[in-house]
Design a protein around this motif. Structure first.
Motif, PDB file in Angstrom:
ATOM      1  N   SER A   6      46.411  33.395  48.503  1.00 52.53           N
ATOM      2  CA  SER A   6      44.986  33.297  48.163  1.00 52.53           C
ATOM      3  C   SER A   6      44.799  32.826  46.721  1.00 52.53           C
ATOM      4  CB  SER A   6      44.281  34.631  48.389  1.00 52.53           C
ATOM      5  OG  SER A   6      44.832  35.621  47.546  1.00 52.53           O
ATOM      6  N   HIS A   7      45.638  33.314  45.809  1.00 49.81           N
ATOM      7  CA  HIS A   7      45.554  32.879  44.412  1.00 49.81           C
ATOM      8  C   HIS A   7      45.910  31.392  44.296  1.00 49.81           C
ATOM      9  CE1 HIS A   7      45.465  33.136  40.102  1.00 49.81           C
ATOM     10  NE2 HIS A   7      46.734  32.730  40.015  1.00 49.81           N
ATOM     11  N   LYS A   9      45.536  29.144  46.649  1.00 49.70           N
ATOM     12  CA  LYS A   9      44.426  28.393  47.244  1.00 49.70           C
ATOM     13  C   LYS A   9      43.288  28.233  46.242  1.00 49.70           C
ATOM     14  CE  LYS A   9      41.359  28.280  51.211  1.00 49.70           C
ATOM     15  NZ  LYS A   9      40.916  28.939  52.435  1.00 49.70           N
ATOM     16  N   LYS A  10      42.983  29.277  45.489  1.00 45.80           N
ATOM     17  CA  LYS A  10      41.939  29.196  44.469  1.00 45.80           C
ATOM     18  C   LYS A  10      42.322  28.213  43.369  1.00 45.80           C
ATOM     19  CE  LYS A  10      40.192  33.857  45.162  1.00 45.80           C
ATOM     20  NZ  LYS A  10      40.070  35.212  44.631  1.00 45.80           N
ATOM     21  N   MET A  11      43.600  28.201  42.992  1.00 42.76           N
ATOM     22  CA  MET A  11      44.067  27.267  41.962  1.00 42.76           C
ATOM     23  C   MET A  11      43.936  25.807  42.442  1.00 42.76           C
ATOM     24  SD  MET A  11      47.437  29.296  40.522  1.00 42.76           S
ATOM     25  CE  MET A  11      48.166  27.818  39.901  1.00 42.76           C
ATOM     26  N   GLU A  13      41.820  24.662  44.769  1.00 43.94           N
ATOM     27  CA  GLU A  13      40.397  24.316  44.839  1.00 43.94           C
ATOM     28  C   GLU A  13      39.832  24.003  43.457  1.00 43.94           C
ATOM     29  OE1 GLU A  13      38.480  27.519  46.871  1.00 43.94           O
ATOM     30  OE2 GLU A  13      39.363  26.999  48.802  1.00 43.94           O
ATOM     31  N   LYS A  14      40.284  24.745  42.453  1.00 42.78           N
ATOM     32  CA  LYS A  14      39.810  24.526  41.083  1.00 42.78           C
ATOM     33  C   LYS A  14      40.314  23.185  40.535  1.00 42.78           C
ATOM     34  CE  LYS A  14      39.854  26.594  36.500  1.00 42.78           C
ATOM     35  NZ  LYS A  14      40.370  27.684  35.673  1.00 42.78           N
TER      36      LYS A  14
END
Length: 146
Positions: A6-7, A9-11, A13-14
């Motif tokens: 999840s971390h 995936k957030k990276m 997307e950013k």
């Protein structure tokens, strides 16, 4: 360094740019259409000046190729391609740009080994295909045509 899914995936997307597919398609459509419309205006103009349809088509092709190569040499075709994307790849102008760009890029290597040799990086396969295709059509016409 352990990163959870999840971390990660957030990276991603950013760091990933937002897709502007709709805007890119619209720009490509408009610019490609404007290039084609300009070709049609040139065609009408040449016919108005007295050229027949075949001559006008030849003059339009020559004019569009000249303008594309000129803009490539001046470094402006890259700006157009950056803005329009695929719209700048209208066959005749896009091919003229693809022919001129390698030749201009390798000018520092001399006119024979630079411009002369690198100009055919993209043209070589096209020339071979055109030659073979014309031979096939000629043979077909000879045996089955008029």
């Amino acid at each position: 360094m352990d990163i959870s899914k999840s971390h990660y995936k957030k990276m991603v997307e950013k760091a990933s740019p937002n897709s502007r597919l709709g805007a890119n398609c619209a720009k490509a459509f408009v610019v490609g259409g404007l290039i084609c419309a300009f070709g049609q205006v040139l065609n009408s103009l040449y016919m108005f000046w007295g050229a027949n349809a075949d001559q006008a088509g030849t003059y339009v092709a020559m004019s569009l190729i000249f303008l594309a190569v000129l803009l490539t040499g001046l470094g402006k075709y890259d700006d157009l391609a950056t803005f329009a994307g695929a719209g700048s790849g209208v066959p005749i102008t896009g091919f003229a740009n693809a022919m001129a760009a390698p030749a201009i890029e390798f000018k520092k290597e001399g006119y024979i080994f630079g411009v002369g040799a690198k100009m055919f990086i993209i043209a070589g396969p096209v020339i071979v295909y055109g030659t073979l295709a014309s031979m096939v059509v000629g043979v077909f016409y000879f045996f089955f045509g008029g």
